[in-house]
Enzyme design. Structure first.
Site, PDB file in Angstrom:
ATOM      1  N   ARG A   6     -10.629  -0.475  14.229  1.00  0.00           N
ATOM      2  CA  ARG A   6     -10.302   0.483  13.099  1.00  0.00           C
ATOM      3  C   ARG A   6     -10.899  -0.113  12.211  1.00  0.00           C
ATOM      4  NH1 ARG A   6      -4.283   1.026  10.709  1.00  0.00           N
ATOM      5  NH2 ARG A   6      -4.578  -1.286  10.090  1.00  0.00           N
ATOM      6  N   LYS A  35       0.844  -1.212  -0.041  1.00  0.00           N
ATOM      7  CA  LYS A  35       0.033  -0.074   0.186  1.00  0.00           C
ATOM      8  C   LYS A  35       1.028   1.257  -0.008  1.00  0.00           C
ATOM      9  CE  LYS A  35      -0.145  -0.388   5.109  1.00  0.00           C
ATOM     10  NZ  LYS A  35      -1.066  -0.818   6.200  1.00  0.00           N
ATOM     11  N   TYR A  95      17.489  30.024   8.838  1.00  0.00           N
ATOM     12  CA  TYR A  95      15.929  30.806   9.242  1.00  0.00           C
ATOM     13  C   TYR A  95      16.129  31.001  10.867  1.00  0.00           C
ATOM     14  CZ  TYR A  95      13.766  30.532   4.836  1.00  0.00           C
ATOM     15  OH  TYR A  95      13.440  30.486   3.524  1.00  0.00           O
ATOM     16  N   MET A 134      12.949  24.172   3.352  1.00  0.00           N
ATOM     17  CA  MET A 134      12.240  23.561   2.479  1.00  0.00           C
ATOM     18  C   MET A 134      13.080  22.845   1.543  1.00  0.00           C
ATOM     19  SD  MET A 134       9.371  24.837  -0.473  1.00  0.00           S
ATOM     20  CE  MET A 134       8.244  25.794   0.977  1.00  0.00           C
TER      21      MET A 134
HETATM   22  C1  LIG Z   1       0.023  -1.842   6.943  1.00  0.00           C
HETATM   23  C2  LIG Z   1      -0.959  -2.830   7.391  1.00  0.00           C
HETATM   24  C3  LIG Z   1       0.214  -4.203   7.307  1.00  0.00           C
HETATM   25  C4  LIG Z   1       1.510  -4.322   7.355  1.00  0.00           C
HETATM   26  O1  LIG Z   1       2.018  -3.736   8.460  1.00  0.00           O
HETATM   27  P1  LIG Z   1       3.594  -3.715   8.706  1.00  0.00           P
HETATM   28  O2  LIG Z   1       3.480  -3.136  10.356  1.00  0.00           O
HETATM   29  O3  LIG Z   1       4.131  -2.527   8.012  1.00  0.00           O
HETATM   30  O4  LIG Z   1       4.227  -4.795   8.482  1.00  0.00           O
HETATM   31  C5  LIG Z   1      -0.594  -5.384   7.538  1.00  0.00           C
HETATM   32  N1  LIG Z   1      -1.883  -5.470   7.683  1.00  0.00           N
HETATM   33  C6  LIG Z   1      -2.810  -4.287   7.727  1.00  0.00           C
HETATM   34  C7  LIG Z   1      -4.172  -4.492   8.073  1.00  0.00           C
HETATM   35  C8  LIG Z   1      -1.971  -3.153   7.497  1.00  0.00           C
HETATM   36  O5  LIG Z   1      -2.896  -1.917   7.467  1.00  0.00           O
END
Ligand SMILES: *Cc1c(COP(=O)(O)O)cnc(C)c1O
Length: 345
Positions: free
Chosen positions: A128, A33, A242, A290
């Site tokens: 969640r 993802k 800055y 930046m």
């Molecule tokens: C992001 C995610 C993972 C992967 O988790 P890691 O801690 O990066 O290994 C697995 N399952 C779900 C549901 C996630 O949201």
């Protein structure tokens, strides 16, 4: 060239996936993802497929469709957010497997895409995504009659092995799924490291493959080299950057390097951060801008062409500590302005 260079070691990525896969009897999937945690899904996912990954996980159907174009037919692609309104064409067209999160999603799925594969996501306490025990109880027989491809839940505290939440969620997941003849998945990177009772049939590693904690034995995957644009000498009393937040007490030499918070180098790291010239540590001076950062190179014998922020000396988790965040946020914040080199494929 003022562009910083991000090098992604696909060989290390593959080795990390393989090591995590070998820690469990279960089949290892791969979570790609958010553009493979910012490292480029179009390069990362094929490397993992070559290494043997057959089940991929993304957050959204749109990501799944892009992943399907990259991987072609064959690997299974699961979508954590499930079947959202408007997703049917993407899910069908890219042959995605939505992880159904609610009775509403289940109805949408069977009405919109009857007979199309799906999985079930259960909530075992994180609050969640996924169905809670009562909702699952109501849907269970109907859902199981349609042959889900996978049943999963997600652990809230897997990066803290001693946390009581782990055993609690394990118990609840078992209560909801024991005796069901469908592949089960509970563990991301942290859960894999908790031990075999957490592994079930399919694991879902993400961060560990990308070189982050809690997989302490991960090989570094990302290195970041930032070019020096200018070097100047300071007299005592002169300031850098800055807000004049750094003032020289002694004569010193400052390198201005070509990256900043627009590139995901979090300003909150501030003066805790340092970079490396070979084996020499060079501290950040003053505020991160930046596109530019001032760095103390007084101790170096020669003017460096570039300084390393990520690599063998320090990881995304080192930077995360400086900024008060986690390696995941450092990785996914890395910007689009880097030259990206993929090595070790
Ligand atoms: C992001 C995610 C993972 C992967 O988790 P890691 O801690 O990066 O290994 C697995 N399952 C779900 C549901 C996630 O949201």
């Amino acid at each position: 060239m003022a562009q910083a260079r991000l090098t992604i070691d696909l060989g290390a990525l593959r080795a990390n996936w393989r090591t995590l896969a070998q820690k469990a009897q279960a089949e290892a999937g791969a979570v790609v993802k958010a553009d493979a945690y910012g490292l480029g899904m179009d390069r990362v996912a094929p490397a993992l497929a070559e290494e043997g990954a057959r089940r991929f996980f993304v957050a959204q159907a749109e990501e799944g469709a892009a992943l399907r174009r990259t991987l072609g037919a064959g690997p299974e692609i699961f979508v954590f957010s499930g079947h959202m309104a408007g997703d049917a064409d993407l899910i069908r067209g890219a042959n995605l497997v939505p992880m159904i999160n609610s009775i509403d999603q289940m109805l949408r799925h069977v009405e919109g895409l009857p007979g199309h594969p799906f999985g079930i996501q259960l909530d075992s306490g994180m609050n969640r995504l996924g169905m809670e025990p009562a909702e699952w109880g109501a849907l269970r027989d109907i859902a199981l009659a349609q042959n889900p491809a996978l049943i999963m839940s997600h652990l809230a505290c897997a990066d803290e092995p001693d946390h009581g939440m782990n055993a609690h969620q394990l118990r609840l997941f078992r209560q909801m799924t024991d005796g069901i003849d469908v592949p089960r998945s509970l563990s991301a990177t942290g859960g894999i490291l908790l031990g075999p009772e957490y592994h079930f049939d399919v694991t879902r590693p993400g961060i560990g493959m990308y070189g982050g904690l809690p997989f302490i034995d991960a090989r570094p995957v990302v290195s970041l080299s930032i070019p020096v644009i200018q070097i100047r000498d300071l007299e005592p009393g002169e300031s850098v950057g800055y807000g004049n937040s750094f003032v020289a007490r002694n004569p010193m030499r400052v390198a201005t390097i070509g990256a900043g918070y627009a590139d995901g180098i979090l300003r909150a790291m501030g003066p805790k951060a340092s970079l490396w010239a070979g084996e020499s540590r060079c501290k950040v001076l003053g505020r991160i801008s930046m596109d530019l950062i001032g760095v103390d190179v007084t101790a170096l014998h020669s003017a460096p062409e570039a300084l390393e922020l990520l690599g063998q000396h320090q990881s995304v988790d080192t930077l995360a500590d400086w900024a008060g965040t986690i390696g995941y946020e450092i990785l996914t914040s890395l910007g689009n302005r880097y030259a990206r080199d993929y090595v070790g494929a």
